[in-house]
Design an enzyme around this catalytic site. Sequence first.
Site, PDB file in Angstrom:
ATOM      1  N   HIS A  70       0.970  -1.382   0.063  1.00  0.00           N
ATOM      2  CA  HIS A  70       0.111   0.034   0.112  1.00  0.00           C
ATOM      3  C   HIS A  70       0.864   1.278  -0.102  1.00  0.00           C
ATOM      4  O   HIS A  70       0.321   2.407   0.236  1.00  0.00           O
ATOM      5  CB  HIS A  70      -0.850  -0.082   1.113  1.00  0.00           C
ATOM      6  CG  HIS A  70      -1.831  -1.094   1.068  1.00  0.00           C
ATOM      7  ND1 HIS A  70      -1.871  -2.374   1.350  1.00  0.00           N
ATOM      8  CD2 HIS A  70      -3.174  -1.212   0.649  1.00  0.00           C
ATOM      9  CE1 HIS A  70      -2.826  -3.094   1.321  1.00  0.00           C
ATOM     10  NE2 HIS A  70      -3.836  -2.500   0.684  1.00  0.00           N
ATOM     11  N   MET A  81      -1.212  -1.789  17.493  1.00  0.00           N
ATOM     12  CA  MET A  81      -2.060  -1.826  16.591  1.00  0.00           C
ATOM     13  C   MET A  81      -2.219  -3.141  15.726  1.00  0.00           C
ATOM     14  O   MET A  81      -1.257  -3.592  15.135  1.00  0.00           O
ATOM     15  CB  MET A  81      -1.582  -0.465  15.523  1.00  0.00           C
ATOM     16  CG  MET A  81      -2.830  -0.127  14.418  1.00  0.00           C
ATOM     17  SD  MET A  81      -2.255   1.173  13.518  1.00  0.00           S
ATOM     18  CE  MET A  81      -1.139   0.333  12.616  1.00  0.00           C
ATOM     19  N   ASP A 127      -3.826  -4.165  12.180  1.00  0.00           N
ATOM     20  CA  ASP A 127      -4.488  -3.872  10.790  1.00  0.00           C
ATOM     21  C   ASP A 127      -4.317  -4.975   9.887  1.00  0.00           C
ATOM     22  O   ASP A 127      -3.482  -5.656   9.389  1.00  0.00           O
ATOM     23  CB  ASP A 127      -3.383  -2.885  10.262  1.00  0.00           C
ATOM     24  CG  ASP A 127      -3.625  -2.336   8.921  1.00  0.00           C
ATOM     25  OD1 ASP A 127      -4.775  -2.872   8.067  1.00  0.00           O
ATOM     26  OD2 ASP A 127      -3.008  -1.379   8.174  1.00  0.00           O
ATOM     27  N   TRP A 187     -15.580 -19.267   7.972  1.00  0.00           N
ATOM     28  CA  TRP A 187     -16.986 -18.853   8.307  1.00  0.00           C
ATOM     29  C   TRP A 187     -16.725 -17.413   9.116  1.00  0.00           C
ATOM     30  O   TRP A 187     -17.666 -16.669   9.035  1.00  0.00           O
ATOM     31  CB  TRP A 187     -17.804 -19.863   8.832  1.00  0.00           C
ATOM     32  CG  TRP A 187     -17.475 -20.533  10.149  1.00  0.00           C
ATOM     33  CD1 TRP A 187     -17.446 -19.920  11.381  1.00  0.00           C
ATOM     34  CD2 TRP A 187     -16.719 -21.707  10.054  1.00  0.00           C
ATOM     35  NE1 TRP A 187     -17.051 -20.819  12.128  1.00  0.00           N
ATOM     36  CE2 TRP A 187     -16.509 -21.754  11.526  1.00  0.00           C
ATOM     37  CE3 TRP A 187     -16.224 -22.584   9.103  1.00  0.00           C
ATOM     38  CZ2 TRP A 187     -15.772 -22.974  11.787  1.00  0.00           C
ATOM     39  CZ3 TRP A 187     -15.313 -23.776   9.558  1.00  0.00           C
ATOM     40  CH2 TRP A 187     -15.415 -23.836  11.018  1.00  0.00           C
ATOM     41  N   LYS A 188     -15.924 -17.334  10.167  1.00  0.00           N
ATOM     42  CA  LYS A 188     -15.964 -16.209  10.931  1.00  0.00           C
ATOM     43  C   LYS A 188     -15.548 -14.942  10.097  1.00  0.00           C
ATOM     44  O   LYS A 188     -16.310 -13.818  10.281  1.00  0.00           O
ATOM     45  CB  LYS A 188     -14.949 -16.348  12.186  1.00  0.00           C
ATOM     46  CG  LYS A 188     -15.332 -17.562  13.122  1.00  0.00           C
ATOM     47  CD  LYS A 188     -14.356 -17.739  14.197  1.00  0.00           C
ATOM     48  CE  LYS A 188     -14.856 -18.880  15.021  1.00  0.00           C
ATOM     49  NZ  LYS A 188     -13.920 -19.139  16.080  1.00  0.00           N
ATOM     50  N   GLY A 191       1.887  -4.494  15.551  1.00  0.00           N
ATOM     51  CA  GLY A 191       2.381  -3.244  15.343  1.00  0.00           C
ATOM     52  C   GLY A 191       3.972  -3.177  15.755  1.00  0.00           C
ATOM     53  O   GLY A 191       4.556  -2.146  15.294  1.00  0.00           O
TER      54      GLY A 191
END
Length: 333
Positions: free
Chosen positions: A44, A172, A174, A226-227, A305
């Site tokens: 990203h 964190m 993500d 499925w979760k 993180g």
Amino acid sequence: MRVPYETMLAEFERVLKKYGFSPERAHEAAEIFAQNSLAGVFSHGLNRFPRVVEYLRKGEIDPAAEAVCTASFGAMERWDGQRGFGPLNARHAMARAVELAHQFGIGMVALGNNNHWMRGGTYGWLAADHGCIGICWSNTMPNMPAWGGKDRKIGNNPLIMAVPRSNGEHAMIDCAVSQFSYGKIEDCRLSGVQLPVPGGYNEKGELTTDPAEIEKTWRVLPMGYWKGSGLSVALDLIATVLTNGNSVHTIGTFGDEIGLTQIMIAIDPAKFNTVEETDAIVDAILADVKSSEPVTEGGEVYYPGELELKNIKENKELGVPVIEEVWESVLKM
């Protein structure tokens, strides 16, 4: 190959100004891309940059458009992103959620009609840098089958939770709700490596670790089976209801991944705790996690993180790793 952070930032800024960004907005947007690569999230950062430039060329991102508030009620606001540059709209929306949190204890901005926000962790980290717990998520185009289905009906909607520490070493998580994001799958293919565990299906309908095979089918695997599938649907439902924006299904009719729906939530723990009390709680929990016995001899257990913090330190010193052909394509823009 490694490139100094400042050089990468300058090249991104140069290109964005050529595509209609004001100097100030070009710098802020370039900073988001460069910082993503600095943190080791190349999928990203640099690797995604050419695709964003293509969207700018096609006129699907308006470089001058800014999100506007269309409704407000106490600690909650609804914003229209006006199909502007996703990361800047998202950054400003989370900054506003933080302002609301400092005023009310909690703040929420529901951001509709936006574009791809790149790395969601950018906005969780922003909240944590301002002393707030940050929770945010985005929907996507339909790029994952619902559990038990073959065709792509749901998104791998990324979910972020960040918890602040006063020393800046925040915790964190993500993650996309697929086993791997498409950005990570692309990153592995470009780097010529296999995924560490199965991440999707090949053309025979078999689970595979080959990123190129998964890209052929676009059948990624929901995390937790499925979760992850159920979580994807719930995130899309909540985001679409709060924004009255575009659902995953609607985004799938646009042709490209534009007009996304995002939620920014900030919570100010200082309304209950002193900074020192919050630090003590977070430090104790993370220390306990770090005390885990590693599976492999000499291994280490990381808290969410922590690896990004290590990447930032290393890449500032040595330069940001790049895939040479992608970097060359940016230099030629």
